[in-house]
Design a protein around this motif. Structure first.
Motif, mmCIF file in Angstrom:
data_model
loop_
_atom_site.group_PDB
_atom_site.id
_atom_site.type_symbol
_atom_site.label_atom_id
_atom_site.label_comp_id
_atom_site.label_asym_id
_atom_site.label_seq_id
_atom_site.Cartn_x
_atom_site.Cartn_y
_atom_site.Cartn_z
ATOM 1 N N UNK A 155 43.755 33.200 33.730
ATOM 2 C CA UNK A 155 44.904 32.359 34.056
ATOM 3 C C UNK A 155 44.902 32.202 35.573
ATOM 4 N N UNK A 156 45.714 31.318 36.105
ATOM 5 C CA UNK A 156 45.732 31.148 37.557
ATOM 6 C C UNK A 156 45.878 32.479 38.292
ATOM 7 N N UNK A 157 44.986 32.720 39.217
ATOM 8 C CA UNK A 157 44.926 33.899 40.081
ATOM 9 C C UNK A 157 44.567 35.194 39.348
ATOM 10 N N UNK A 158 44.280 35.127 38.078
ATOM 11 C CA UNK A 158 43.899 36.312 37.307
ATOM 12 C C UNK A 158 42.649 35.988 36.492
ATOM 13 N N UNK A 159 41.539 35.913 37.174
ATOM 14 C CA UNK A 159 40.307 35.456 36.539
ATOM 15 C C UNK A 159 39.342 36.593 36.167
ATOM 16 N N UNK A 160 39.640 37.822 36.602
ATOM 17 C CA UNK A 160 38.755 38.938 36.294
ATOM 18 C C UNK A 160 39.529 40.027 35.551
ATOM 19 N N UNK A 161 38.791 40.875 34.831
ATOM 20 C CA UNK A 161 39.432 41.998 34.146
ATOM 21 C C UNK A 161 40.129 42.903 35.149
ATOM 22 N N UNK A 162 39.520 43.108 36.286
ATOM 23 C CA UNK A 162 40.119 43.960 37.321
ATOM 24 C C UNK A 162 41.459 43.392 37.796
ATOM 25 N N UNK A 163 41.486 42.101 38.075
ATOM 26 C CA UNK A 163 42.728 41.462 38.524
ATOM 27 C C UNK A 163 43.807 41.559 37.453
ATOM 28 N N UNK A 164 43.418 41.359 36.202
ATOM 29 C CA UNK A 164 44.394 41.448 35.109
ATOM 30 C C UNK A 164 44.910 42.870 34.953
ATOM 31 N N UNK A 165 44.049 43.864 35.129
ATOM 32 C CA UNK A 165 44.470 45.262 35.019
ATOM 33 C C UNK A 165 45.391 45.641 36.175
ATOM 34 N N UNK A 166 45.055 45.219 37.376
ATOM 35 C CA UNK A 166 45.915 45.492 38.541
ATOM 36 C C UNK A 166 47.281 44.855 38.333
ATOM 37 N N UNK A 167 47.318 43.677 37.746
ATOM 38 C CA UNK A 167 48.597 43.006 37.456
ATOM 39 C C UNK A 167 49.458 43.873 36.547
#
Length: 127
Positions: free
Chosen positions: A99-111
């Motif tokens: 999704x916008x600004x959440x393109x990697x598994x790492x980014x999604x997990x940090x979110x």
């Protein structure tokens, strides 16, 4: 300490406004991916309507944070909103959907890890 809270409130209001605007404009299409199928079935709303509704809610909450300083109930409302949208964040992480600004598994997990911090921030800043 009060100046820190005031700054935290204004930053929270700005974050909510930016998120609300993105849900209603450039990110609207991408955020539909985050909405779990069960939430659309449960509410009877389309995924797009849920995205638009969350954007409107973010803008209203932003206005409340900015215009009703130090009102504890506003902090609780913002915290409740962050709790309500959390299943969508979990869904996005579990399915690996971008999704916008959440393109990697790492980014999604940090979110996911940031969600409790957002809840605490809303409660602390609006005491």
């Amino acid at each position: 300490m009060e100046s820190w809270r005031s700054a935290a409130r204004w930053l929270l209001a700005a974050l909510l406004a930016a998120a609300g605007i993105s849900h209603l404009t450039w990110g609207r299409r991408g955020y539909r991916i985050v909405v779990p199928d069960w939430s659309a079935r449960t509410t009877g709303l389309s995924k797009d309507a849920i995205v638009v509704g969350s954007g409107v809610a973010e803008l209203l909450l932003s206005g409340a944070v900015a215009s009703i300083p130090r009102e504890r109930s506003v902090g609780w409302l913002v915290a409740a909103f962050f709790v309500i949208v959390f299943p969508g964040n979990v869904h996005q992480w579990r399915t690996g959907r971008s999704a916008p600004m959440l393109r990697t598994d790492r980014a999604r997990f940090i979110r996911l890890l940031l969600q409790p911090a957002l809840i605490g921030w809303a409660l602390w800043a609006n005491r």
